[in-house]
Design an enzyme around this catalytic site. Structure first.
Site, mmCIF file in Angstrom:
data_model
loop_
_atom_site.group_PDB
_atom_site.id
_atom_site.type_symbol
_atom_site.label_atom_id
_atom_site.label_comp_id
_atom_site.label_asym_id
_atom_site.label_seq_id
_atom_site.Cartn_x
_atom_site.Cartn_y
_atom_site.Cartn_z
ATOM 1 N N ARG A 1 1.518 -7.992 -4.895
ATOM 2 C CA ARG A 1 1.107 -8.610 -6.996
ATOM 3 C C ARG A 1 2.245 -8.191 -7.563
ATOM 4 O O ARG A 1 2.530 -8.312 -8.585
ATOM 5 C CB ARG A 1 0.057 -8.156 -6.565
ATOM 6 C CG ARG A 1 -0.886 -9.857 -5.631
ATOM 7 C CD ARG A 1 -2.180 -9.271 -5.756
ATOM 8 N NE ARG A 1 -3.424 -8.990 -6.462
ATOM 9 C CZ ARG A 1 -4.283 -8.912 -7.207
ATOM 10 N NH1 ARG A 1 -5.184 -8.159 -6.314
ATOM 11 N NH2 ARG A 1 -5.022 -8.731 -8.166
ATOM 12 N N TYR B 1 4.667 -13.216 2.500
ATOM 13 C CA TYR B 1 3.770 -13.574 2.247
ATOM 14 C C TYR B 1 4.193 -14.619 0.842
ATOM 15 O O TYR B 1 5.893 -14.407 0.791
ATOM 16 C CB TYR B 1 3.321 -12.512 1.081
ATOM 17 C CG TYR B 1 2.061 -11.538 1.540
ATOM 18 C CD1 TYR B 1 0.920 -11.980 1.256
ATOM 19 C CD2 TYR B 1 3.037 -10.532 2.831
ATOM 20 C CE1 TYR B 1 -0.075 -10.769 2.239
ATOM 21 C CE2 TYR B 1 2.037 -9.480 2.703
ATOM 22 C CZ TYR B 1 0.188 -9.658 3.005
ATOM 23 O OH TYR B 1 -0.582 -9.114 3.933
ATOM 24 N N ARG C 1 -4.690 -6.988 6.591
ATOM 25 C CA ARG C 1 -6.253 -6.692 5.675
ATOM 26 C C ARG C 1 -6.532 -7.287 4.292
ATOM 27 O O ARG C 1 -5.369 -6.562 3.158
ATOM 28 C CB ARG C 1 -6.914 -5.801 5.877
ATOM 29 C CG ARG C 1 -7.428 -4.749 6.692
ATOM 30 C CD ARG C 1 -8.064 -3.656 6.235
ATOM 31 N NE ARG C 1 -6.522 -2.439 6.280
ATOM 32 C CZ ARG C 1 -7.709 -2.179 7.245
ATOM 33 N NH1 ARG C 1 -8.918 -0.768 6.890
ATOM 34 N NH2 ARG C 1 -7.055 -0.341 6.128
ATOM 35 N N ASP D 1 -6.751 -8.692 0.026
ATOM 36 C CA ASP D 1 -7.833 -8.018 -0.870
ATOM 37 C C ASP D 1 -8.610 -9.784 -1.281
ATOM 38 O O ASP D 1 -8.200 -10.573 -0.788
ATOM 39 C CB ASP D 1 -7.060 -7.658 -2.117
ATOM 40 C CG ASP D 1 -6.476 -6.597 -1.854
ATOM 41 O OD1 ASP D 1 -6.461 -5.877 -0.897
ATOM 42 O OD2 ASP D 1 -5.315 -5.812 -2.336
#
Length: 283
Positions: free
Chosen positions: A218, A131, A71, A73
């Site tokens: 992040r 990622y 999921r 953001d």
């Protein structure tokens, strides 16, 4: 209308009906700029999940609920998100992909569809996720791709960022890189790869792990940028990890440059490995 031979060579989408396993998987990408994340919310704000389920329901002729691999953001993008759903509708891979794309907005697109067995689960059978965090590293802010990259005007030293990232490899307690509202029961994750590369004015941080904590990528990216700009030495990252305190790490990097690029499964499920992207990197 049949797909062209050039499309077939890139993403084979057969017109033959899928076997009736009751479960279908999709690989899809999206620009997350205008969405409040992947997950559908009761408040009715835009979400990728709501768009995908609405489009699938039109093709399947019944309500559809999808499960995703990860999921994302608000503002975060995906190149190869994987989802699965239950259906009794018999369609070909081409019909699923192109039919759903017909009803999706322009910033969401399905690239592959296929039948999967009942023991396939987009989230729980995934063995790793990758990622990429993309930084436009230039003194002048870009006039393009504003919601697709993060801008850092300070020169970034890729070698020092790579050296810093090496301290994070392995199975560790990543509490120092964990978002305050993370709901995971354990802070331990196995980070198997972290690479920092430069492509012209683009600096790309690529990470792969069995799974990630909320805001983990992040927070790692913000920490590595602190090293890359010379604010902190490379060895500082080892101290941050050992501290297990979020306050010791760098700032949470903006969502715009973050992409879910691939999800890996056991070969028996035959989920394809597609180009990681994003497309403007050419890799």
């Amino acid at each position: 209308m049949n797909p062209t031979s050039s499309n077939q060579s890139l993403y084979p989408l057969s017109n033959d009906l899928l076997p009736d396993t009751g479960r279908v998987a999709l690989v899809l990408g999206y620009d997350g700029s205008r969405y409040h994340g992947w997950q559908a919310q009761n408040s009715g704000v835009p979400s990728v999940q709501a768009e995908v389920e609405s489009a699938l329901a039109k093709v399947a002729d019944h309500p559809v609920s999808v499960v995703c691999a990860g999921r994302t953001d608000a503002g975060v993008h995906a190149v190869n998100q994987v989802v699965h759903f239950e259906t009794k509708a018999l369609r070909s891979p081409y019909s699923w992909a192109m039919g759903v794309n017909h009803f999706l907005p322009a910033d969401v697109s399905v690239s592959w569809a296929g039948a999967v067995p009942e023991d396939f689960h987009a989230r729980y059978t995934a063995t790793s996720r990758s990622y990429r965090y993309v930084i436009y590293n230039h003194p002048i802010r870009p006039a393009w791709l504003n919601n697709s990259v993060t801008w850092n005007y300070r020169p970034l030293d890729v070698e020092s960022m790579s050296a810093a990232g090496a301290h994070l490899i392995g199975e560790n307690d990543f509490s120092a890189f964990r978002g305050s509202d993370c709901q995971s029961k354990s802070p331990f994750r196995n980070l198997t790869r972290l690479e920092v590369s430069r492509f012209g004015d683009m600096v790309v941080i690529e990470v792969e792990a069995n799974a990630f904590l909320h805001h983990m990528v992040r927070n790692i990216s913000g920490t590595l940028m602190a090293v890359g700009t010379g604010k902190k030495p490379s060895d500082w990252v080892a101290d941050v990890l050992a501290s297990k305190k979020r306050s010791k790490a760098g700032v949470t990097a903006p969502p715009f440059g973050l992409y879910l690029t691939s999800v890996t499964y056991p070969e028996t499920f035959a989920i394809p490995s597609l180009r990681k992207g994003p497309f403007f990197l050419g890799a």
